[in-house]
Write an enzyme that holds these catalytic residues in place. Structure first.
Site, PDB file in Angstrom:
ATOM      1  N   TYR A 139      12.306  -4.895  -0.826  1.00 29.22           N
ATOM      2  CA  TYR A 139      12.119  -4.206  -1.901  1.00 29.22           C
ATOM      3  C   TYR A 139      13.670  -4.184  -2.654  1.00 29.22           C
ATOM      4  O   TYR A 139      13.899  -4.275  -3.627  1.00 29.22           O
ATOM      5  CB  TYR A 139      11.739  -2.773  -1.613  1.00 29.22           C
ATOM      6  N   GLU A 189       1.592  -0.485  10.804  1.00 26.24           N
ATOM      7  CA  GLU A 189       2.310   0.766  10.643  1.00 26.24           C
ATOM      8  C   GLU A 189       2.227   1.875  11.957  1.00 26.24           C
ATOM      9  O   GLU A 189       2.791   2.887  11.818  1.00 26.24           O
ATOM     10  CB  GLU A 189       2.224   1.550   9.551  1.00 26.24           C
ATOM     11  N   VAL A 221       0.711  -7.806   3.317  1.00 25.46           N
ATOM     12  CA  VAL A 221       0.518  -9.379   3.326  1.00 25.46           C
ATOM     13  C   VAL A 221       0.563  -9.594   4.805  1.00 25.46           C
ATOM     14  O   VAL A 221       1.304  -9.049   5.706  1.00 25.46           O
ATOM     15  CB  VAL A 221       1.677 -10.144   2.766  1.00 25.46           C
ATOM     16  N   GLU A 249       0.444   2.241  -4.035  1.00 20.26           N
ATOM     17  CA  GLU A 249       0.227   3.042  -2.738  1.00 20.26           C
ATOM     18  C   GLU A 249       0.507   2.277  -1.620  1.00 20.26           C
ATOM     19  O   GLU A 249       1.059   3.045  -0.489  1.00 20.26           O
ATOM     20  CB  GLU A 249      -1.169   3.715  -2.885  1.00 20.26           C
ATOM     21  N   ASN A 305      10.787   0.816   8.637  1.00 19.17           N
ATOM     22  CA  ASN A 305      10.491  -0.664   8.102  1.00 19.17           C
ATOM     23  C   ASN A 305      11.442  -1.291   7.305  1.00 19.17           C
ATOM     24  O   ASN A 305      11.480  -1.726   6.117  1.00 19.17           O
ATOM     25  CB  ASN A 305       9.422  -0.324   6.851  1.00 19.17           C
ATOM     26  N   GLY A 314       4.012 -11.391  -1.385  1.00 15.09           N
ATOM     27  CA  GLY A 314       4.611 -10.096  -1.440  1.00 15.09           C
ATOM     28  C   GLY A 314       5.341  -9.953  -2.972  1.00 15.09           C
ATOM     29  O   GLY A 314       5.002  -8.953  -3.541  1.00 15.09           O
ATOM     30  N   GLY A 366       6.546 -14.725   3.811  1.00 15.10           N
ATOM     31  CA  GLY A 366       7.866 -15.544   3.418  1.00 15.10           C
ATOM     32  C   GLY A 366       7.178 -16.868   2.533  1.00 15.10           C
ATOM     33  O   GLY A 366       7.860 -17.513   2.477  1.00 15.10           O
ATOM     34  N   GLN A 367       6.002 -16.638   2.122  1.00 14.90           N
ATOM     35  CA  GLN A 367       5.357 -17.415   1.402  1.00 14.90           C
ATOM     36  C   GLN A 367       5.375 -17.011  -0.083  1.00 14.90           C
ATOM     37  O   GLN A 367       4.864 -17.901  -1.016  1.00 14.90           O
ATOM     38  CB  GLN A 367       3.897 -17.923   1.772  1.00 14.90           C
ATOM     39  N   GLY A 368       5.940 -15.743  -0.520  1.00 15.16           N
ATOM     40  CA  GLY A 368       6.009 -15.397  -1.970  1.00 15.16           C
ATOM     41  C   GLY A 368       4.766 -14.521  -2.379  1.00 15.16           C
ATOM     42  O   GLY A 368       4.944 -14.027  -3.551  1.00 15.16           O
TER      43      GLY A 368
END
Length: 157
Positions: free
Chosen positions: A129, A24, A85, A81, A122, A95, A91-93
């Site tokens: 999301y 970030e 990952v 909060e 982001n 998250g 990309g592997q599930g």
């Protein structure tokens, strides 16, 4: 695999928090102390909880969350909060697994909401999301008081 963190996971959680801050571009804001983290997560009065994503016995992601309260719903809410990952494990599930786990906890705990904030820039996170059914609350603005301003507001300047 998604599991609840234990006190032994504090070093891994700290590493992931630092990796999140780097992603970030906020590393300069991190003043993380592992003992404070341990106390706040696993002490006498925990302030937050953490779940971890593991792959091959290695911690590759985390979600730190806590409860808030909705006066309008008269029910608790779950507030996420941080979710992160490691880039090489995306990309592997992981998250989605973390979010799904927290959604289940929210339902089990009788929460009326599950919410979080995301940085405006982001785009990958925002797209992710939205793909799981989250909607941005564009009519709300987050306010924050920290440091000297917080002490002044508290009357302790």
């Amino acid at each position: 695999m998604i599991r609840s963190a234990t006190p032994e996971d504090v070093p891994a959680i700290a590493r992931l928090i630092r990796a999140l801050a780097e992603y970030e571009k906020l590393s300069h804001e991190v003043v993380l102390e592992q003992e404070a983290l341990r106390r706040h997560l696993f002490g006498e009065r925990p302030h937050a909880e953490v779940v971890l994503a593991e792959q091959g016995g290695q911690v590759v992601g985390f979600a730190l969350f806590f409860h808030t309260y909705s006066t309008f719903l008269s029910r608790p809410s779950l507030y996420l909060e941080d979710l992160f990952v490691l880039p090489e494990h995306r990309g592997q599930g992981h998250g989605k697994g973390l979010l799904t786990h927290l959604a289940r906890l929210a339902v089990e705990r009788g929460c009326g909401r599950f919410e979080w904030s995301v940085l405006d820039w982001n785009a990958p996170a925002i797209a992710f999301y939205k793909s799981v059914g989250a909607v941005p609350m564009s009519d709300w603005t987050v306010f924050r008081v920290t440091g000297d301003a917080l002490h002044r507001l508290a009357g302790r300047s």
